[in-house]
Design a protein around this motif. Structure first.
Motif, mmCIF file in Angstrom:
data_model
loop_
_atom_site.group_PDB
_atom_site.id
_atom_site.type_symbol
_atom_site.label_atom_id
_atom_site.label_comp_id
_atom_site.label_asym_id
_atom_site.label_seq_id
_atom_site.Cartn_x
_atom_site.Cartn_y
_atom_site.Cartn_z
ATOM 1 N N PRO A 122 10.277 1.897 -4.115
ATOM 2 C CA PRO A 122 9.229 1.712 -4.859
ATOM 3 C C PRO A 122 8.226 0.900 -3.958
ATOM 4 O O PRO A 122 8.329 0.357 -3.007
ATOM 5 C CB PRO A 122 9.773 0.869 -6.001
ATOM 6 N N PRO A 123 6.946 0.809 -4.640
ATOM 7 C CA PRO A 123 5.841 0.090 -4.088
ATOM 8 C C PRO A 123 6.160 -1.421 -3.830
ATOM 9 O O PRO A 123 6.900 -1.726 -4.823
ATOM 10 C CB PRO A 123 4.553 0.502 -4.738
ATOM 11 N N ILE A 124 5.387 -2.148 -3.095
ATOM 12 C CA ILE A 124 5.756 -3.494 -2.770
ATOM 13 C C ILE A 124 5.187 -4.075 -4.033
ATOM 14 O O ILE A 124 4.213 -3.649 -4.837
ATOM 15 C CB ILE A 124 4.960 -4.041 -1.688
ATOM 16 N N ARG A 125 5.619 -5.403 -4.351
ATOM 17 C CA ARG A 125 5.046 -6.104 -5.745
ATOM 18 C C ARG A 125 3.721 -6.892 -4.880
ATOM 19 O O ARG A 125 3.888 -7.496 -4.007
ATOM 20 C CB ARG A 125 6.072 -7.113 -6.212
ATOM 21 N N VAL A 126 2.680 -6.662 -5.494
ATOM 22 C CA VAL A 126 1.538 -7.531 -5.376
ATOM 23 C C VAL A 126 1.050 -8.547 -6.490
ATOM 24 O O VAL A 126 1.278 -8.127 -7.501
ATOM 25 C CB VAL A 126 0.433 -6.489 -4.860
ATOM 26 N N ARG A 127 0.166 -9.612 -5.797
ATOM 27 C CA ARG A 127 -0.135 -10.468 -6.731
ATOM 28 C C ARG A 127 -1.673 -10.482 -6.486
ATOM 29 O O ARG A 127 -2.123 -10.733 -5.441
ATOM 30 C CB ARG A 127 0.353 -11.851 -6.415
ATOM 31 N N LYS A 128 -2.262 -10.095 -7.656
ATOM 32 C CA LYS A 128 -3.782 -10.143 -7.567
ATOM 33 C C LYS A 128 -4.394 -11.256 -7.176
ATOM 34 O O LYS A 128 -5.563 -11.205 -6.629
ATOM 35 C CB LYS A 128 -4.401 -9.636 -8.932
ATOM 36 N N SER A 129 -3.985 -12.360 -7.337
ATOM 37 C CA SER A 129 -4.553 -13.763 -6.969
ATOM 38 C C SER A 129 -4.279 -13.884 -5.363
ATOM 39 O O SER A 129 -4.827 -14.926 -4.869
ATOM 40 C CB SER A 129 -4.118 -14.883 -7.668
ATOM 41 N N VAL A 130 -3.444 -13.242 -4.729
ATOM 42 C CA VAL A 130 -3.028 -13.460 -3.343
ATOM 43 C C VAL A 130 -3.417 -12.437 -2.581
ATOM 44 O O VAL A 130 -2.738 -11.313 -2.705
ATOM 45 C CB VAL A 130 -1.569 -14.133 -3.119
ATOM 46 N N PRO A 131 -4.093 -12.462 -1.322
ATOM 47 C CA PRO A 131 -4.237 -11.281 -0.765
ATOM 48 C C PRO A 131 -3.269 -10.821 0.416
ATOM 49 O O PRO A 131 -2.134 -11.529 0.288
ATOM 50 C CB PRO A 131 -5.551 -11.607 0.180
ATOM 51 N N ASP A 132 -3.187 -9.665 0.945
ATOM 52 C CA ASP A 132 -2.043 -9.449 1.999
ATOM 53 C C ASP A 132 -2.837 -8.836 3.003
ATOM 54 O O ASP A 132 -4.058 -8.481 2.852
ATOM 55 C CB ASP A 132 -1.120 -8.194 1.235
ATOM 56 N N SER A 133 -1.840 -8.579 4.307
ATOM 57 C CA SER A 133 -2.488 -8.385 5.457
ATOM 58 C C SER A 133 -1.414 -7.722 6.274
ATOM 59 O O SER A 133 -0.229 -8.037 6.068
ATOM 60 C CB SER A 133 -3.406 -9.324 6.034
#
Length: 199
Positions: A122-133
Motif C-alpha cells: 500500500p502507499p505510504i501514510r502522508v501527513r498534509k501538514s508535514v512535507p516529505d523529501s
C-alpha cells in the motif's frame, strides 16, 4: 552451474524462502517469486523495505557480498518525513550515535524523487501538514534497520526505503517482483592456510 541473480524485492515480502510465522495467514516470501533451487540471499532486506537483493548458490560469493568486513557499499533511496538541512545531512555523513554505537562515515545527499519509481502497495501514510523529501544514503555496514534508525536520529523518520545499489550492481531496468541472472564475478583466490610447524 553456479547461479548469481538480482531481484527487486517488493514491499511486504519476507527476505527468505520460508515463513516460520503464522500458518493461519502466510506471508509472501522469496519463493513466491524465485523458482531456482539452492540459491540464498547475500544479505538481508527488511520485510518493509524494497529493492535490490542479490542471491547465489556460491558460498564464497555470498560471504564476499554480505560479510561486513568487506565493507561493500550499499546505496538506498530514502523517502523521509520533513526536509533534511545541511546539518542533518552532515550528521548522516559524519556518523550518527545509535544505541549500538556510532555509525561509520556515510554519503548522504538530497535528491528528487527517483525517475520511473513504481508506486508502493500500500502507499505510504502522508501527513498534509508535514512535507516529505528524498535522500540518497550510501553506507558500508549492515546493522539491523540501520538506515531507518539513522534518519530518525537526525529528526527525519523514514517513510519508504528502497535499496538501489549493492557494490557494482543496481536495480536499473528491473521491475518489482522480477529477477534476472548475472555474470558470476571473479573472486579473489582464497588465501592459503598455513600449517603449524612442529617444534
Amino acid at each position: 552451474m553456479s547461479w548469481f541473480i538480482r531481484f527487486n524485492k517488493p514491499f511486504d515480502v519476507l527476505p527468505q524462502f520460508t515463513d516460520r510465522g503464522s500458518a493461519v495467514s502466510p506471508r509472501r516470501t522469496l519463493s513466491d517469486f524465485i523458482d531456482l533451487p539452492g540459491v540464498y540471499p547475500a544479505g538481508r532486506l527488511d520485510r518493509d523495505s524494497e529493492g535490490l537483493m542479490l542471491l547465489t548458490d556460491n558460498g564464497r560469493l555470498q560471504a564476499r557480498i554480505s560479510d561486513p568486513k568487506h565493507k561493500m557499499a550499499k546505496t538506498y533511496w530514502v523517502q523521509v518525513e520533513g526536509v533534511p538541512d545541511a546539518v542533518g545531512l552532515k550528521a548522516l555523513c559524519d556518523g550518527v550515535e545509535l544505541k549500538d554505537g556510532l555509525t561509520r562515515p556515510a554519503k548522504a545527499r538530497r535528491i528528487d524523487e527517483p525517475a520511473g519509481l513504481w508506486p508502493r502497495t500500500p502507499p505510504i501514510r502522508v501527513r498534509k501538514s508535514v512535507p516529505d523529501s528524498w535522500i540518497e544514503l550510501t553506507i558500508r555496514e549492515g546493522r539491523n534497520r540501520q538506515v531507518r534508525r539513522m534518519t530518525a536520529a537526525v529528526g527525519h523518520p523514514t517513510l519508504r526505503l528502497i535499496r538501489y545499489r549493492i557494490g557494482e550492481w543496481t536495480l536499473d531496468g528491473l521491475d518489482p517482483g522480477k529477477w534476472e541472472t548475472l555474470p558470476m564475478p571473479q573472486l579473489p583466490a582464497p588465501k592459503p592456510k598455513h600449517k603449524m610447524r612442529r617444534r
